[in-house]
Write a protein that holds these residues in place. Structure first.
Motif, PDB file in Angstrom:
ATOM      1  N   MET A   1      -3.596  -4.896   2.815  1.00 29.76           N
ATOM      2  CA  MET A   1      -3.384  -3.558   4.535  1.00 29.76           C
ATOM      3  C   MET A   1      -2.519  -3.954   5.623  1.00 29.76           C
ATOM      4  N   MET A   2      -1.635  -3.015   5.920  1.00 31.02           N
ATOM      5  CA  MET A   2      -0.329  -3.323   7.012  1.00 31.02           C
ATOM      6  C   MET A   2      -1.052  -5.003   8.044  1.00 31.02           C
ATOM      7  N   GLY A   3      -0.836  -6.096   7.977  1.00 32.06           N
ATOM      8  CA  GLY A   3      -1.009  -6.717   8.557  1.00 32.06           C
ATOM      9  C   GLY A   3      -1.593  -7.944   8.331  1.00 32.06           C
TER      10      GLY A   3
ATOM     11  N   CYS B   1       2.496  -0.673   3.512  1.00 31.61           N
ATOM     12  CA  CYS B   1       1.515  -1.861   2.958  1.00 31.61           C
ATOM     13  C   CYS B   1       1.622  -3.313   3.604  1.00 31.61           C
ATOM     14  N   ASP B   2       1.589  -3.712   2.693  1.00 34.66           N
ATOM     15  CA  ASP B   2       1.490  -5.430   2.849  1.00 34.66           C
ATOM     16  C   ASP B   2       1.213  -6.378   1.950  1.00 34.66           C
ATOM     17  N   TRP B   3       2.298  -7.764   1.874  1.00 41.00           N
ATOM     18  CA  TRP B   3       2.383  -8.329   0.501  1.00 41.00           C
ATOM     19  C   TRP B   3       1.859  -9.195   0.660  1.00 41.00           C
ATOM     20  N   LEU B   4       1.126  -9.418   0.340  1.00 44.06           N
ATOM     21  CA  LEU B   4      -0.175 -10.484   0.284  1.00 44.06           C
ATOM     22  C   LEU B   4       0.508 -11.550  -0.020  1.00 44.06           C
TER      23      LEU B   4
ATOM     24  N   GLU C   1      -5.336   1.786  12.671  1.00 43.22           N
ATOM     25  CA  GLU C   1      -5.722   0.935  13.637  1.00 43.22           C
ATOM     26  C   GLU C   1      -4.437   0.195  13.713  1.00 43.22           C
ATOM     27  N   ARG C   2      -4.035  -0.955  12.305  1.00 40.50           N
ATOM     28  CA  ARG C   2      -2.956  -1.310  11.795  1.00 40.50           C
ATOM     29  C   ARG C   2      -1.926   0.072  11.939  1.00 40.50           C
TER      30      ARG C   2
END
Ligand code: ZN
Length: 274
Positions: free
Chosen positions: A220-222, A205-208, A268-269
């Motif tokens: 979300m990734m990206g 996943c991603d770190w915001l 997509e990501r």
């Protein structure tokens, strides 16, 4: 482009769908693997869950989750062991390739994190024979240190791998980038995990920045600051060629979007990280 190699941790769409709907939606999007949570399986029924997973030809890249070993007294610790044995039986029934363990933090009123970590080591040793009997390996997931108090006092990949070394075969790690991306020692530890063939799962996943909620604001990734392309290379170089499992708890964003849109975005990501 391919959907091969992507798994969806079903927490990602837990607000949109029940387990059966989520499995069918993944199949519709060409996704071939999932990781369900215990409460989702319980709500849908264990036999029904096993059936819909099998009917849709889904791989099960993990079962979330066991662990939570520390407790204030012996009875509490025994209850945790018993619950982990039940979780392992469920994992076996749905064909899970490992059980993901969030090991637990400090029992209420405790301040002794060293003792909590000892309880974790003991708990792991206690459930390992049952894991071997039902052929569901244990995947220790180190959690970001912000959860050390309440969820997991195993906080780095190195710490998790030390536990694996002490326990022997059939114990490995679930590497979740969200929890370990910040660790200056992580590249060395990913390589170590790979050499020992202990990478049982890989969560993305991603770190915001900023993160607005300690639990429910994963990106979300990206959309955040984790170099997921570098991670994909690192994990591949370590000899892990299994599924990349998307796991996003997002109370204010992704949980409020239509499930199909979430899955399309995951696909997509995910491709963009390769
Ligand atoms: Zn995870």
């Amino acid at each position: 482009m391919t959907n091969e190699g992507l798994s969806i941790n079903l927490a990602t769409v837990r607000q949109q769908w029940n387990l059966g709907e989520a499995v069918e939606a993944c199949a519709r999007h060409g996704i071939k693997a999932i990781d369900p949570w215990r409460d989702q399986v319980a709500a849908f029924g264990l036999a029904e869950s096993a059936k819909v997973i099998k009917d849709n030809g889904m791989r099960v890249t993990g079962y979330c989750r066991g662990g939570m070993f520390p407790a204030a007294d012996k009875a509490g610790r025994q209850a945790a062991i018993d619950d982990n044995r039940r979780a392992l039986d469920e994992a076996a029934a749905i064909g899970a390739e490992c059980i993901v363990l969030v090991v637990g933090g400090l029992p209420d009123g405790f301040r002794d994190i060293v003792a909590a970590r000892e309880m974790v080591a003991e708990g792991l040793a206690d459930i390992l024979p049952h894991a071997r009997a039902v052929k569901v390996p244990l995947a220790i997931e180190p959690l970001h240190p912000m959860y050390a108090g309440d969820r997991a006092c195993v906080n780095t990949l190195g710490q998790a791998l030390d536990l694996c070394d002490a326990l022997g075969p059939d114990v490995g790690v679930a590497i979740d980038v969200y929890h370990v991306w910040w660790d200056p020692d992580v590249a060395r530890q990913v390589a170590r995990a790979g050499r020992a063939r202990r990478i049982f799962a890989y969560h993305i996943c991603d770190w915001l920045v900023p993160t607005r909620d300690m639990l429910l604001d994963r990106g979300m990734m990206g959309d955040g600051v984790i170099d997921l392309k570098a991670w994909a290379r690192m994990i591949d170089d370590a000899g892990y060629h299994g599924f990349h499992e998307v796991e996003i708890f997002s109370g204010e964003n992704w949980w409020k979007k239509p499930g199909d849109e979430v899955l399309e975005t995951c696909l997509e990501r995910f491709r963009a990280t390769l």
